[in-house]
Design an enzyme around this catalytic site. Structure first.
Site, PDB file in Angstrom:
ATOM      1  N   TYR A 145      18.263  32.306  35.004  1.00  0.00           N
ATOM      2  CA  TYR A 145      17.356  32.057  33.874  1.00  0.00           C
ATOM      3  C   TYR A 145      17.128  33.331  33.063  1.00  0.00           C
ATOM      4  CZ  TYR A 145      16.560  27.204  34.877  1.00  0.00           C
ATOM      5  OH  TYR A 145      16.761  25.854  35.027  1.00  0.00           O
ATOM      6  N   GLN A 157      15.930  18.039  24.271  1.00  0.00           N
ATOM      7  CA  GLN A 157      16.109  18.362  25.693  1.00  0.00           C
ATOM      8  C   GLN A 157      16.232  19.873  25.851  1.00  0.00           C
ATOM      9  OE1 GLN A 157      19.181  15.373  27.500  1.00  0.00           O
ATOM     10  NE2 GLN A 157      19.575  15.539  25.330  1.00  0.00           N
ATOM     11  N   ASP A 166      15.147  26.101  24.453  1.00  0.00           N
ATOM     12  CA  ASP A 166      15.428  27.413  23.837  1.00  0.00           C
ATOM     13  C   ASP A 166      14.492  27.814  22.704  1.00  0.00           C
ATOM     14  OD1 ASP A 166      16.337  25.965  21.568  1.00  0.00           O
ATOM     15  OD2 ASP A 166      18.419  26.034  22.245  1.00  0.00           O
ATOM     16  N   HIS A 194      12.296  18.691  28.358  1.00  0.00           N
ATOM     17  CA  HIS A 194      12.672  19.410  29.588  1.00  0.00           C
ATOM     18  C   HIS A 194      12.009  20.781  29.694  1.00  0.00           C
ATOM     19  CE1 HIS A 194      16.546  16.751  29.948  1.00  0.00           C
ATOM     20  NE2 HIS A 194      15.456  16.134  30.350  1.00  0.00           N
ATOM     21  N   SER A 233      25.361  15.290  25.734  1.00  0.00           N
ATOM     22  CA  SER A 233      26.376  14.528  26.461  1.00  0.00           C
ATOM     23  C   SER A 233      25.871  13.124  26.813  1.00  0.00           C
ATOM     24  CB  SER A 233      26.788  15.283  27.726  1.00  0.00           C
ATOM     25  OG  SER A 233      25.644  15.605  28.483  1.00  0.00           O
ATOM     26  N   ASN A 241      28.319  14.609  17.157  1.00  0.00           N
ATOM     27  CA  ASN A 241      28.849  15.329  18.318  1.00  0.00           C
ATOM     28  C   ASN A 241      30.361  15.435  18.123  1.00  0.00           C
ATOM     29  OD1 ASN A 241      29.743  16.039  21.014  1.00  0.00           O
ATOM     30  ND2 ASN A 241      27.828  15.215  21.809  1.00  0.00           N
TER      31      ASN A 241
HETATM   32  C1  BJW Z   1      28.066  19.874  20.165  1.00  0.00           C
HETATM   33  C2  BJW Z   1      28.473  21.070  19.660  1.00  0.00           C
HETATM   34  C3  BJW Z   1      28.163  21.297  18.331  1.00  0.00           C
HETATM   35  C4  BJW Z   1      29.079  21.068  21.667  1.00  0.00           C
HETATM   36  N1  BJW Z   1      27.497  20.377  17.638  1.00  0.00           N
HETATM   37  N2  BJW Z   1      27.403  18.973  19.458  1.00  0.00           N
HETATM   38  C5  BJW Z   1      20.302   7.224  36.843  1.00  0.00           C
HETATM   39  C6  BJW Z   1      21.504   7.309  37.525  1.00  0.00           C
HETATM   40  C7  BJW Z   1      21.861   8.459  38.226  1.00  0.00           C
HETATM   41  C8  BJW Z   1      21.019   9.543  38.282  1.00  0.00           C
HETATM   42  C9  BJW Z   1      19.837   9.454  37.621  1.00  0.00           C
HETATM   43  C10 BJW Z   1      19.496   8.313  36.924  1.00  0.00           C
HETATM   44  N3  BJW Z   1      18.260   8.532  36.379  1.00  0.00           N
HETATM   45  C11 BJW Z   1      17.867   9.766  36.714  1.00  0.00           C
HETATM   46  C12 BJW Z   1      18.805  10.338  37.477  1.00  0.00           C
HETATM   47  C13 BJW Z   1      18.776  11.702  38.054  1.00  0.00           C
HETATM   48  C14 BJW Z   1      18.950  12.780  37.037  1.00  0.00           C
HETATM   49  C15 BJW Z   1      20.145  12.492  36.135  1.00  0.00           C
HETATM   50  O1  BJW Z   1      20.042  12.018  35.030  1.00  0.00           O
HETATM   51  N4  BJW Z   1      21.314  12.850  36.605  1.00  0.00           N
HETATM   52  C16 BJW Z   1      22.537  12.636  35.827  1.00  0.00           C
HETATM   53  C17 BJW Z   1      23.377  13.892  35.895  1.00  0.00           C
HETATM   54  C18 BJW Z   1      23.215  11.398  36.302  1.00  0.00           C
HETATM   55  N5  BJW Z   1      17.738  12.914  36.249  1.00  0.00           N
HETATM   56  C19 BJW Z   1      16.709  13.604  36.722  1.00  0.00           C
HETATM   57  O2  BJW Z   1      16.726  14.117  37.815  1.00  0.00           O
HETATM   58  C20 BJW Z   1      15.486  13.677  35.828  1.00  0.00           C
HETATM   59  N6  BJW Z   1      14.315  13.313  36.545  1.00  0.00           N
HETATM   60  C21 BJW Z   1      14.107  12.089  36.978  1.00  0.00           C
HETATM   61  O3  BJW Z   1      14.878  11.185  36.764  1.00  0.00           O
HETATM   62  O4  BJW Z   1      12.930  11.956  37.684  1.00  0.00           O
HETATM   63  C22 BJW Z   1      12.759  10.757  38.431  1.00  0.00           C
HETATM   64  C23 BJW Z   1      13.295  11.020  39.807  1.00  0.00           C
HETATM   65  C24 BJW Z   1      12.502  11.700  40.686  1.00  0.00           C
HETATM   66  C25 BJW Z   1      12.973  11.938  41.976  1.00  0.00           C
HETATM   67  C26 BJW Z   1      14.257  11.526  42.339  1.00  0.00           C
HETATM   68  C27 BJW Z   1      15.066  10.865  41.402  1.00  0.00           C
HETATM   69  C28 BJW Z   1      14.572  10.609  40.130  1.00  0.00           C
HETATM   70  C29 BJW Z   1      15.239  15.095  35.355  1.00  0.00           C
HETATM   71  C30 BJW Z   1      16.348  15.599  34.502  1.00  0.00           C
HETATM   72  C31 BJW Z   1      16.065  17.047  34.106  1.00  0.00           C
HETATM   73  C32 BJW Z   1      17.260  17.689  33.448  1.00  0.00           C
HETATM   74  N7  BJW Z   1      17.103  19.101  33.462  1.00  0.00           N
HETATM   75  C33 BJW Z   1      18.126  19.931  32.823  1.00  0.00           C
HETATM   76  C34 BJW Z   1      17.816  21.404  33.132  1.00  0.00           C
HETATM   77  C35 BJW Z   1      16.688  21.926  32.245  1.00  0.00           C
HETATM   78  C36 BJW Z   1      16.458  23.372  32.462  1.00  0.00           C
HETATM   79  C37 BJW Z   1      17.646  24.244  32.078  1.00  0.00           C
HETATM   80  O5  BJW Z   1      18.271  24.090  31.012  1.00  0.00           O
HETATM   81  O6  BJW Z   1      17.944  25.108  32.874  1.00  0.00           O
HETATM   82  O7  BJW Z   1      18.132  19.696  31.412  1.00  0.00           O
HETATM   83  S1  BJW Z   1      19.771  19.481  33.317  1.00  0.00           S
HETATM   84  C38 BJW Z   1      20.510  19.737  31.752  1.00  0.00           C
HETATM   85  O8  BJW Z   1      20.995  18.503  31.204  1.00  0.00           O
HETATM   86  C39 BJW Z   1      19.382  20.209  30.834  1.00  0.00           C
HETATM   87  C40 BJW Z   1      19.695  19.515  29.559  1.00  0.00           C
HETATM   88  O9  BJW Z   1      18.543  19.388  28.753  1.00  0.00           O
HETATM   89  C41 BJW Z   1      20.229  18.183  30.019  1.00  0.00           C
HETATM   90  C42 BJW Z   1      21.093  17.489  29.024  1.00  0.00           C
HETATM   91  O10 BJW Z   1      22.196  18.277  28.718  1.00  0.00           O
HETATM   92  P1  BJW Z   1      22.806  18.219  27.234  1.00  0.00           P
HETATM   93  O11 BJW Z   1      21.827  18.708  26.275  1.00  0.00           O
HETATM   94  O12 BJW Z   1      23.364  16.873  27.007  1.00  0.00           O
HETATM   95  O13 BJW Z   1      23.950  19.346  27.349  1.00  0.00           O
HETATM   96  P2  BJW Z   1      25.442  19.259  27.832  1.00  0.00           P
HETATM   97  O14 BJW Z   1      25.855  20.645  28.099  1.00  0.00           O
HETATM   98  O15 BJW Z   1      25.613  18.256  28.906  1.00  0.00           O
HETATM   99  O16 BJW Z   1      26.239  18.639  26.595  1.00  0.00           O
HETATM  100  C43 BJW Z   1      26.377  19.333  25.380  1.00  0.00           C
HETATM  101  C44 BJW Z   1      26.913  18.374  24.336  1.00  0.00           C
HETATM  102  O17 BJW Z   1      26.961  19.066  23.099  1.00  0.00           O
HETATM  103  C45 BJW Z   1      28.338  17.882  24.627  1.00  0.00           C
HETATM  104  O18 BJW Z   1      28.379  16.472  24.436  1.00  0.00           O
HETATM  105  C46 BJW Z   1      29.182  18.580  23.560  1.00  0.00           C
HETATM  106  O19 BJW Z   1      30.294  17.801  23.124  1.00  0.00           O
HETATM  107  C47 BJW Z   1      28.193  18.760  22.459  1.00  0.00           C
HETATM  108  N8  BJW Z   1      28.466  19.866  21.546  1.00  0.00           N
HETATM  109  N9  BJW Z   1      29.127  21.793  20.689  1.00  0.00           N
HETATM  110  C48 BJW Z   1      27.138  19.226  18.273  1.00  0.00           C
HETATM  111  N10 BJW Z   1      28.561  22.462  17.745  1.00  0.00           N
END
Ligand code: BJW
Length: 264
Positions: free
Chosen positions: A78, A116, A119, A134, A206, A230
């Site tokens: 971090y 999400q 920053d 988040h 994503s 995207n």
């Molecule tokens: C461009 C570009 C340009 C590039 N222009 N675009 C159902 C099924 C299975 C699992 C689950 C489910 N429901 C919940 C879950 C569990 C889990 C989950 O979703 N897991 C999945 C991986 C399947 N969810 C959780 O755990 C959540 N909590 C929850 O559900 O609580 C209830 C619970 C309790 C107890 C047990 C179980 C459930 C919490 C989720 C928290 C996510 N936290 C993070 C970290 C934050 C801190 C940090 O950053 O360090 O959040 S994870 C990470 O992913 C971060 C982001 O905000 C988040 C989303 O990522 P994002 O923004 O989509 O980024 P990328 O890198 O994935 O994608 C970038 C995109 O940009 C790409 O598409 C590129 O193409 C594009 N791009 N350049 C425009 N120039």
């Protein structure tokens, strides 16, 4: 301002259809992810696990279990990201959203932005009433405490890993990790905004991480026209009415310039 000429012919054709629709919308819901900050120089969440960090499981770096096992290592990650982010500025995509929000305000409309991203760049760009799903990387709270106890810690780099509270207790980043619940009030507010929208945009995410990823689908189910921006296809693409396969720092200024030409 980005040049429309840099957009692909396909995207220009999409914009021609989309701009008049977007210009009519008075209740807009914008949902952003890491891609919106990519052109500011901030690696996306998945990119942030490359290089030195590639050998770590994201669930170990972004989960309470990983933090309890090795708080110093998680804080090192971090702290590196904080240092990168401290050097970055909002890009034309962030500014275009702020501009659109201001335009709608003057037209008795409203733009709600749920991000999400942790920053701070949307806030620095001037977007008001930002919904941070988040958390925020510049905030910390004592381990085991609630979101409400968070406070800003701007030291950068940090002098120790993990940083400590004045009472000596361990501080954690005020972000939402895998397996943790999002702040209920924040999440409910985001769903309310999504449900009220007549136009919803999902930008630079994503669309994989739930419950946040459900927001654009919910907006669509409640009648919103759905737009995705995207460069890559995602789980949401097939559900979108308009898809701009472009970087957001290019597509958003072009979209908002088109809306301004109609709305003034
Ligand atoms: C461009 C570009 C340009 C590039 N222009 N675009 C159902 C099924 C299975 C699992 C689950 C489910 N429901 C919940 C879950 C569990 C889990 C989950 O979703 N897991 C999945 C991986 C399947 N969810 C959780 O755990 C959540 N909590 C929850 O559900 O609580 C209830 C619970 C309790 C107890 C047990 C179980 C459930 C919490 C989720 C928290 C996510 N936290 C993070 C970290 C934050 C801190 C940090 O950053 O360090 O959040 S994870 C990470 O992913 C971060 C982001 O905000 C988040 C989303 O990522 P994002 O923004 O989509 O980024 P990328 O890198 O994935 O994608 C970038 C995109 O940009 C790409 O598409 C590129 O193409 C594009 N791009 N350049 C425009 N120039």
């Amino acid at each position: 301002m980005a040049q429309e000429g840099q957009l692909s012919a396909d995207s220009l054709a999409v914009l021609e259809q989309l701009v008049p629709v977007a210009a009519k919308a008075r209740r807009v819901f914008v949902f952003t992810g890491a891609g919106v900050s990519a052109e500011s120089g901030i690696p996306t969440f998945r990119d942030a696990q490359t290089g030195l960090w590639a050998k770590y499981d994201p669930v170990m770096l972004a989960s309470i279990d990983g933090f309890r096992k090795d708080p110093a290592n998680v804080w090192k990650w971090y702290d590196e990201r904080r240092q990168t982010m401290s050097r970055c500025q909002p890009n034309p995509g962030h500014h275009a959203i702020t501009d659109w929000q201001g335009l709608l305000k003057g037209l008795d409309g409203r733009l709600d932005l749920a991000t999400q991203n942790i920053d701070d760049l949307h806030r620095i760009a001037g977007t008001e009433e930002l919904i941070e799903l988040h958390g925020n990387i510049w905030e910390v709270r004592p381990l085991g405490s609630e979101f409400q106890e968070a406070f800003r810690l701007m030291d950068c780099p940090l002098s120790e890993h993990p940083p400590r509270h004045i009472d000596g207790s361990t501080l954690r980043p005020n972000v939402v990790w895998f397996g943790e619940m999002l702040d209920e009030a924040v999440l409910n507010h985001a769903f309310q905004c999504a449900m009220k929208a007549d136009l919803a945009l999902s930008i630079g995410t994503s669309s994989l991480v739930y419950p946040a990823a459900a927001l654009p689908f919910v907006a669509r189910e409640h009648g919103a026209t759905l737009v995705e921006i995207n460069p890559e296809r995602t789980e949401l693409t097939a559900a979108a009415d308009y898809v701009l396969q472009e970087p957001s720092a290019l597509a958003l200024p072009a979209l908002v310039a088109g809306i301004r030409r109609i709305c003034g």
